[in-house]
Enzyme design. Sequence first.
Site, PDB file in Angstrom:
ATOM      1  N   ALA A  47       0.980  -1.160  -0.009  1.00  0.00           N
ATOM      2  CA  ALA A  47       0.059   0.014   0.014  1.00  0.00           C
ATOM      3  C   ALA A  47       0.973   1.229   0.024  1.00  0.00           C
ATOM      4  O   ALA A  47       1.848   1.576   0.912  1.00  0.00           O
ATOM      5  CB  ALA A  47      -1.031  -0.089   1.129  1.00  0.00           C
ATOM      6  N   VAL A  90      14.661   3.788  16.205  1.00  0.00           N
ATOM      7  CA  VAL A  90      15.922   4.630  17.113  1.00  0.00           C
ATOM      8  C   VAL A  90      16.971   4.517  16.345  1.00  0.00           C
ATOM      9  O   VAL A  90      17.580   5.871  15.998  1.00  0.00           O
ATOM     10  CB  VAL A  90      16.007   3.861  18.572  1.00  0.00           C
ATOM     11  CG1 VAL A  90      17.164   4.771  19.381  1.00  0.00           C
ATOM     12  CG2 VAL A  90      14.658   3.805  19.421  1.00  0.00           C
ATOM     13  N   ALA A 107      17.808   2.880  13.250  1.00  0.00           N
ATOM     14  CA  ALA A 107      18.173   1.744  12.218  1.00  0.00           C
ATOM     15  C   ALA A 107      18.135   0.323  12.636  1.00  0.00           C
ATOM     16  O   ALA A 107      17.495  -0.116  13.421  1.00  0.00           O
ATOM     17  CB  ALA A 107      19.152   2.193  11.247  1.00  0.00           C
ATOM     18  N   LEU A 142      20.778  -1.062  14.495  1.00  0.00           N
ATOM     19  CA  LEU A 142      21.240  -1.152  15.548  1.00  0.00           C
ATOM     20  C   LEU A 142      20.260  -1.780  16.809  1.00  0.00           C
ATOM     21  O   LEU A 142      19.223  -1.420  16.790  1.00  0.00           O
ATOM     22  CB  LEU A 142      22.174  -0.100  16.277  1.00  0.00           C
ATOM     23  CG  LEU A 142      22.993   0.662  15.195  1.00  0.00           C
ATOM     24  CD1 LEU A 142      23.710   1.799  16.119  1.00  0.00           C
ATOM     25  CD2 LEU A 142      24.232  -0.393  15.141  1.00  0.00           C
ATOM     26  N   GLY A 149      22.805  13.151   0.132  1.00  0.00           N
ATOM     27  CA  GLY A 149      21.606  12.431   0.470  1.00  0.00           C
ATOM     28  C   GLY A 149      21.490  12.066   1.943  1.00  0.00           C
ATOM     29  O   GLY A 149      20.677  11.162   2.533  1.00  0.00           O
ATOM     30  N   GLU A 167      17.561  14.846   5.500  1.00  0.00           N
ATOM     31  CA  GLU A 167      16.300  14.720   5.008  1.00  0.00           C
ATOM     32  C   GLU A 167      16.170  15.493   3.803  1.00  0.00           C
ATOM     33  O   GLU A 167      16.906  16.539   3.489  1.00  0.00           O
ATOM     34  CB  GLU A 167      15.252  15.204   6.107  1.00  0.00           C
ATOM     35  CG  GLU A 167      15.071  14.034   7.080  1.00  0.00           C
ATOM     36  CD  GLU A 167      14.752  12.642   6.628  1.00  0.00           C
ATOM     37  OE1 GLU A 167      13.747  12.768   5.763  1.00  0.00           O
ATOM     38  OE2 GLU A 167      15.161  11.608   7.221  1.00  0.00           O
ATOM     39  N   ASP A 199      13.875  15.176  15.680  1.00  0.00           N
ATOM     40  CA  ASP A 199      13.767  13.688  15.218  1.00  0.00           C
ATOM     41  C   ASP A 199      14.509  13.013  16.450  1.00  0.00           C
ATOM     42  O   ASP A 199      14.420  11.756  16.840  1.00  0.00           O
ATOM     43  CB  ASP A 199      14.464  13.472  13.867  1.00  0.00           C
ATOM     44  CG  ASP A 199      14.405  11.997  13.510  1.00  0.00           C
ATOM     45  OD1 ASP A 199      13.292  11.384  13.253  1.00  0.00           O
ATOM     46  OD2 ASP A 199      15.365  11.274  13.402  1.00  0.00           O
ATOM     47  N   LYS A 210      13.420   9.841  19.504  1.00  0.00           N
ATOM     48  CA  LYS A 210      14.099   8.653  19.747  1.00  0.00           C
ATOM     49  C   LYS A 210      14.300   8.449  21.289  1.00  0.00           C
ATOM     50  O   LYS A 210      14.220   7.401  21.697  1.00  0.00           O
ATOM     51  CB  LYS A 210      15.431   8.750  19.055  1.00  0.00           C
ATOM     52  CG  LYS A 210      15.246   8.556  17.485  1.00  0.00           C
ATOM     53  CD  LYS A 210      16.451   8.585  16.528  1.00  0.00           C
ATOM     54  CE  LYS A 210      16.195   8.666  15.144  1.00  0.00           C
ATOM     55  NZ  LYS A 210      17.688   8.654  14.479  1.00  0.00           N
TER      56      LYS A 210
END
Length: 380
Positions: free
Chosen positions: A67, A169, A171, A173, A224, A227, A238, A242
């Site tokens: 989706a 938190v 990725a 890890l 990249g 963001e 962000d 976390k």
Amino acid sequence: MESCASLIAEHPHRLPPLQAAVSRRRTLAVGLIGPGRVGSVLLAQLRAAQDRLLREAGLELKLCGVAASRRMWLDCDDPQLNAQHDAQTWRPTDLDQFAAHVRADGARHALLIDCSANDAVASHYPYWLASGVHVVTPNKLASSGPLSRWQAIRAASQHGGRFRYEATVCAGLPVVQTLRDLLDTGDQLLSVEGMFSGTLAWLCCHYDGKRPFSALVREAHALGYTEPDPRDDLSGIDVARKLVILAREAGWPMSLHDVAVQSLVPPELAELPLDEFMARLDELDAPMAARLAEAHAEGGVLRHVASLDHKGHAQVGLQVLPAAHPFAHTRLTDNIVQFRTQRYRDNPLLVQGPGAGPEVTAAGIFADLLRIAESLEVRA
């Protein structure tokens, strides 16, 4: 001591019959929401592992739906449709219909993966979990959003489907799982400290005063690492999310407004259109140069750090750290988290490694899926 070979030769009856693996075969119906950068990589990882998981673990992963924000594709488990992408039937996205399709009649195990980073999707979690559907996600909005919703998610996951969110938190890890293991074995959390942003870690590690800070931000943006709007990283929000996730995992009812966040974006730049903000990036240079000079004067390094203590004090922002501090020696986009507990009071437990990138994030999600699959009973 007997060798493995001699044990097998002399005691063949000790080996589990080959048929046991077949009889333990489990099927897990999977639906993916948000086939973007991370979602697309995850789909590739799932497909690559399908045959191995079936052969070695008796686990059949059955992709039943994908989706996007506006369209969804059902019946993705049809090999003929998979081979003929142009023939696939797309329909307007309806998350209730999507979840019902993956769950089917409830006879099979069903799991939804949300890679959308969408708050509206996160609001469905309590209902999906209560209906017995498992949920895995890197979406931070569910675990750091309204406390009442988080409590509803936790309550539903105690009596319905399982909920895992390791990739929210750092990725891939094992940060959430490490904290969970400490607490489940009776340890007591005293404090958490860490560098939770791969973007800000890269910027701090490269910022030595030889180039303006704005030039590094532009480079990170071009590579990249940031963001699309670098303010999403530079604001520190962000990272604060976390920290809230870890606090709640420890049983502390913290919300985002409880975290003192020091943004690197001046208020006059915070609400500008993106193009105008990028044009005025050099206004970040003077404040950052002053902070770097402060660090050099103290013989330390400048790092972006989040911290939480046992009294519930939480803060996010730049800190000057001694050159011998573990956070002073991170590489590239490394994340590093330091847990101080009763057991690890004098020598804190560290978790460190790449904390950004679609491959490691997808791997963290995949690992959560496998942890859920390990506990599933066989259904005919």
